[in-house]
Design an enzyme around this catalytic site. Structure first.
Site, short mmCIF file in Angstrom:
data_model
loop_
_atom_site.label_atom_id
_atom_site.label_comp_id
_atom_site.label_asym_id
_atom_site.label_seq_id
_atom_site.Cartn_x
_atom_site.Cartn_y
_atom_site.Cartn_z
N TYR A 142 0.83 -1.21 0.00
CA TYR A 142 0.00 0.00 0.00
C TYR A 142 0.86 1.26 0.00
O TYR A 142 0.43 2.31 -0.49
CB TYR A 142 -0.89 0.04 1.24
CG TYR A 142 -2.19 -0.72 1.13
CD1 TYR A 142 -2.22 -2.05 0.72
CD2 TYR A 142 -3.40 -0.10 1.46
CE1 TYR A 142 -3.41 -2.74 0.65
CE2 TYR A 142 -4.60 -0.80 1.40
CZ TYR A 142 -4.60 -2.12 0.98
OH TYR A 142 -5.78 -2.79 0.91
N LYS A 191 3.50 -15.38 2.46
CA LYS A 191 3.69 -16.08 1.18
C LYS A 191 5.19 -16.32 1.04
O LYS A 191 5.83 -15.89 0.07
CB LYS A 191 3.11 -15.21 0.04
CG LYS A 191 3.06 -15.89 -1.31
CD LYS A 191 2.00 -16.98 -1.42
CE LYS A 191 2.11 -17.70 -2.76
NZ LYS A 191 1.23 -18.90 -2.83
N ASP A 223 -2.58 -18.46 0.68
CA ASP A 223 -3.58 -19.16 -0.15
C ASP A 223 -4.23 -20.30 0.65
O ASP A 223 -5.45 -20.47 0.64
CB ASP A 223 -2.97 -19.65 -1.48
CG ASP A 223 -1.66 -20.39 -1.32
OD1 ASP A 223 -1.08 -20.39 -0.21
OD2 ASP A 223 -1.19 -20.99 -2.31
N ASP A 247 -6.14 -7.19 4.33
CA ASP A 247 -7.30 -6.56 3.70
C ASP A 247 -8.22 -7.64 3.13
O ASP A 247 -9.43 -7.65 3.36
CB ASP A 247 -6.82 -5.62 2.59
CG ASP A 247 -7.97 -4.98 1.85
OD1 ASP A 247 -8.93 -4.55 2.52
OD2 ASP A 247 -7.92 -4.91 0.60
N ASP A 251 -12.05 -9.36 4.88
CA ASP A 251 -13.38 -9.40 4.24
C ASP A 251 -13.91 -10.82 4.25
O ASP A 251 -15.10 -11.05 4.51
CB ASP A 251 -13.31 -8.91 2.79
CG ASP A 251 -13.57 -7.42 2.65
OD1 ASP A 251 -13.25 -6.68 3.59
OD2 ASP A 251 -14.09 -6.99 1.59
#
Ligand code: IPM
Ligand code: MG
Length: 359
Positions: A142, A191, A223, A247, A251
């Site tokens: 970001y 990751k 993942d 982020d 959700d």
């Protein structure tokens, strides 16, 4: 006690949900003898329309001088085509988080027993779900260098994902502190099979873990984590992760609880804390009085807990939400057959009344 609170309603449904959260905070104030000195400020598209900038200096100043900040939501189609530095997200929300050094984003996804059947997942998968996403909020992709350049045949766009040891260490310590107050399980999500920043992330967590022997530490690839969240979400307690993974996963975690309209958040660090629902400004529902205000109301409870040192008042709000849901009241997003559908405002009234007179 008198607390100075910056209230930033923002855009879309932001003002509607903020009014309800303020109403509930005031009810908690009456019950617990707390006073709130509330100051409204412009942010996002509303600020751009009024002042030409989505994060005007007056708003920044108000935030810096407050004990805590309550934010509704920002953004909407009206401002999507502005130059990026004037857009509500990149021009206001990200710089505000950065200026406050609010590096730790806490997003609890917890299923209220009364809502177990409102989830889109089977009851047996989500029953008892209670996890906390601890998301790094002021670093990573970001905030890394970005650019766009012309190349033969088109353009090239670059985003950079950068983390330093110090940034990882402070969010990890926050994650461990949270785990210690909960079920003492921390899953660090990265990751590391592909990204160098994730390998540094994993190194730092591995180095810190022995300092928290009472907390069970594990590592999971992002993942796999996404898959595990829909397969067996109750295995998780604290999920510690970097900005963009957090982020996305938050959700996902929110929807497990039945609706994004239930997910509160706190963004804290060394400065003033920022409290906002995890959902956006939902432009198409603006002014319809149908949006679920619970995420913002629960963000007010997080404010009492994490910034104002009032855990009892915070618990009273959490309990009131549970009680109102148990009585069968539902906004549109969590409506089920045989329940009583209520508006945004009615939900706020019911929770405020319940906070003041628990019964
Ligand atoms: C969130 C939002 C923001 C984010 C957007 C609006 C910039 O999605 O708070 O999760 O990505 O952090
Ligand atoms: Mg998001």
């Amino acid at each position: 006690m008198v607390y100075k609170i910056a209230v930033l309603p923002g855009d879309g449904i932001g003002p509607e949900v903020t009014v309800q959260a303020v109403k509930v905070l005031k009810a908690a104030g009456r019950r617990f003898g707390l006073e709130f000195d509330l100051h409204e400020g412009y942010i996002g598209g509303a600020a751009y329309d009024a002042t030409g900038h989505p994060l005007p200096p007056e708003t920044m100043e108000l935030c810096q001088q407050s004990d805590a900040i309550l934010l509704g939501a920002i953004g909407g189609p009206k401002w999507d085509n502005l130059p990026v530095h004037l857009r509500p997200e990149a021009g206001a929300l990200l710089p505000l988080r950065k200026a406050l050094n609010a590096y730790a984003n806490l997003r609890p996804a917890m299923i209220f027993p009364a809502l177990t059947d409102a989830s889109t997942l089977k009851r047996e998968v989500v029953e008892g779900l209670d996890l906390l996403v601890v998301r790094e909020l002021t670093g990573g992709i970001y905030f890394g260098e970005k650019k766009r350049e012309s190349i033969p045949g088109g353009e090239r766009a670059t985003d950079t994902l950068v983390y330093t040891t110090a940034e990882i260490e402070r969010i990890a310590r926050k994650g461990y502190e949270m785990a210690r107050q909960r079920r003492k399980k921390l899953t660090s999500v990265d990751k590391a099979n592909v990204l160098e920043s994730s390998r540094l992330w994993r190194d730092v967590i591995t180095r810190l873990a022995p300092e928290y022997p009472d907390v069970e530490t594990s590592h999971m690839l992002v993942d796999n984590c996404a898959m595990q969240l829909v397969r067996f979400p109750t295995q998780f307690d604290v999920l510690l992760t970097e900005n963009m993974f957090g982020d996305i996963l938050s959700d996902l975690a929110a929807q497990l609880t039945g609706s994004l309209g239930m997910l509160a958040s706190a963004s804290v660090g060394d400065g003033v804390g920022l409290f906002e629902p995890s959902h956006g400004s939902a432009p198409k529902y603006t002014g319809l009085n149908v949006i679920n205000p619970i995420a913002t109301i629960l963000s007010g409870a997080m404010m009492l807990r994490f910034s104002l040192g009032q855990p009892e008042a915070a618990r009273a709000i959490d309990d009131a939400v549970g009680a109102v849901l148990r009585k069968g009241y539902r906004t549109r997003d969590i409506m089920e057959e045989g329940r009583q559908r209520v508006s945004t405002e009615e939900m706020g009234d019911l929770i405020a009344a319940q906070v003041e007179n628990p019964n």
